[in-house]
Design an enzyme around this catalytic site. Structure first.
Site, PDB file in Angstrom:
ATOM      1  N   CYS A 125      -4.869  -3.279   4.114  1.00 10.27           N
ATOM      2  CA  CYS A 125      -4.484  -2.785   5.445  1.00 10.27           C
ATOM      3  C   CYS A 125      -5.596  -2.911   6.500  1.00 10.27           C
ATOM      4  CB  CYS A 125      -3.948  -1.353   5.340  1.00 10.27           C
ATOM      5  SG  CYS A 125      -2.813  -0.932   6.694  1.00 10.27           S
TER       6      CYS A 125
ATOM      7  N   LYS B 117     -10.462   0.573  -1.229  1.00 11.52           N
ATOM      8  CA  LYS B 117     -10.353   0.335   0.222  1.00 11.52           C
ATOM      9  C   LYS B 117     -11.580   0.881   0.950  1.00 11.52           C
ATOM     10  CE  LYS B 117      -7.161   1.145   4.120  1.00 11.52           C
ATOM     11  NZ  LYS B 117      -5.886   1.806   4.476  1.00 11.52           N
TER      12      LYS B 117
ATOM     13  N   GLU C 201       0.853  -1.193   0.000  1.00  6.49           N
ATOM     14  CA  GLU C 201       0.000   0.000   0.000  1.00  6.49           C
ATOM     15  C   GLU C 201       0.892   1.248   0.000  1.00  6.49           C
ATOM     16  OE1 GLU C 201      -3.743   1.730   2.630  1.00  6.49           O
ATOM     17  OE2 GLU C 201      -2.195   0.552   3.643  1.00  6.49           O
TER      18      GLU C 201
END
Length: 472
Positions: free
Chosen positions: A194, A161, A62
């Site tokens: 994440c 995300k 990321e």
């Protein structure tokens, strides 16, 4: 169609990102591309090296192409409009089909020229107008986005995300969580980013409902010992969820980011944790394409079976409170070199049987329980049982980060009366090292040592996520 493979070679690259000098000052698209090309030069070297080792797929981190700490305005020159993969597009051979997309073109060419799937994290921009009540005032959405190009360079996946970190104010939340999967000759893949790993959507849905074989995980993970260092938690999540997990982290000492790995349901295949240097690092390892069909696939576990069937080991007269990453635990000290202890908080009782060797006078270990809502950087419900080393002999330091220990455990058995079926088993050794092959989980929910641990222990933990109790 190429024939299906029983196993495949996976690669992840931990990247020390080349950062912009000042992310608060807007730059031209040309300058933005110049910075991104510097990072892609490094990633291209890793991709070539992975392909030469036979890797079928490589995951990069990321923020690995442009960095972080941007404002909404200053990230904009770095963004590209990323189409829905259903358009069937190879940017490398058809770069002018959509709006200029030099980053997608280059990533596509890296995948194509090395005949490898490439997973990267970039930024997507999507125009919107006043007919959309949620349209931002600048007339477009900005998303933290993962892309996957197949071995011919075709865009096969795009993921926005969903669970943004508190500092990611430059990006918008997608309206709904996306459940992105794609099929290959070496298994079914899912992808998220994440902080997504901490929440039900999309992480649990991909594994439990959509039955992916492998999860791809670009991340910029800030290590929070004792329970949330990257390699420790990601390995535990792979075991608890029963999937392959390819985690690529950034390396940055100022943010304390490091820890990448290739994890299977029965333990890590390769992992890397480095706080000494700023170097990038490539990991390559073989995985089963369909781990659920493997003879070594972990047994089904009833996480509360053993713990609810036994009486409490010890009275609660010596309990005290302490904090781990903002959560208030109930602790009890392990005062003897061997014994049985129980500690409870609310509905969770944690039972430990243990035998230490080489117990150091200046080292204190405790058994801790936490049953409640974590409310920092997102709200989610946890049930945690943990045996851990305190930072010093002062009990007030129990729960603070500590990276080294000298006391070994010849044997341990940890269990808890969990209300959730989502429990992740972690064993972390001195110098933040994993302990593959040195512990196992029994079907009754006990996390036990296989044979004496090779290195002194930092923590033995059952990290439970009770998704059903999360706030809406």
């Amino acid at each position: 169609m190429a024939c299906a493979l029983d196993s495949y070679i996976a690669a992840v690259y931990e990247h020390s990102v080349i950062l912009s000098e000042d992310t608060k000052i807007p730059v031209s698209p040309e300058d933005a591309l110049m910075l991104m090309n510097k990072n892609m030069d490094v990633l291209e070297g890793a991709i070539k090296a992975a392909a030469l080792q036979g890797a079928h797929i490589i995951v990069t981190p990321e923020d690995g192409i442009y960095g972080w700490v941007f404002t909404r305005e200053t990230i904009y020159p770095y963004l590209e409009d990323i189409p829905d993969p259903q358009v069937n597009w190879i940017p490398c051979t058809d770069p002018d089909r959509f709006a200029p997309a030099p980053v997608q073109e280059r990533l596509s060419c890296m995948a194509r020229s090395n005949a490898i799937y490439v997973v990267a994290n970039i930024g997507d921009k999507k125009p919107c107008n006043s007919s959309d009540p949620k349209c931002p005032s600048d007339g477009h959405y900005q998303y933290n986005t993962d892309v996957v190009f197949d071995s011919e360079g075709k865009l096969v996946a795009r993921y926005h995300k969903y669970n943004l970190f508190v500092t990611e104010t430059q990006f918008d939340y997608p309206k709904e969580p996306e459940f992105v999967t794609f099929n290959t000759t070496f298994g079914k893949f899912g992808i998220f980013t994440c902080a997504d790993i901490l929440f039900h959507d999309p992480a649990v849905v991909l594994v439990s409902k959509l039955q992916v074989d492998t999860v791809l995980f670009p991340t910029a993970w800030m290590n929070t010992l004792p329970l949330l260092s990257a390699s420790q938690f990601h390995s535990a999540w792979a075991m608890g969820m029963g999937v392959n997990f390819l985690s690529a982290n950034t390396r940055n000492s100022s943010l304390d980011t490091t820890g990448s790995g290739i994890y299977a349901p029965n333990g890590p295949r390769a992992f890397h944790y480095n706080t000494e240097t700023e170097n990038g690092h490539l990991l390559v390892a073989e995985l089963s394409s369909h781990p659920r069909l493997s003879p070594t696939y972990p047994i089904a576990v009833n996480w509360s079976s053993y713990a609810t069937s036994i009486k409490r080991f010890s009275p609660d007269d010596r309990n005290f409170s302490g904090v781990i990453y903002f959560d208030k635990f109930t602790f009890t000290e392990l005062t003897k070199p061997e014994g049985n202890r129980t500690v409870c908080q609310k509905d969770l009782c944690c039972h430990l049987s243990y035998r230490m060797v080489e117990k150091q006078e200046d080292e204190v270990y405790v058994l801790g329980a936490f049953d409640g809502l974590h409310v920092v950087e997102g709200e989610y419900y946890l049930q945690i049982c943990t045996l851990l080393k305190c930072k010093s002999t002062d009990l007030k330091t129990c729960g603070e980060p500590v990276a080294t220990a000298h006391t070994r455990f010849e044997a341990f058995s940890l269990s808890g009366t969990f209300g959730t079926s989502y429990v992740f088993p972690e064993v972390l050794l001195s110098e933040v090292q994993l302990a593959p092959g040195e512990f196992q989980v029994l079907s009754d929910g006990r996390l036990i040592s296989q044979s004496g641990t090779s290195k002194p222990v930092l923590t033995v933990t059952l990290f439970g996520r009770w998704y059903e109790k999360d706030p809406p």
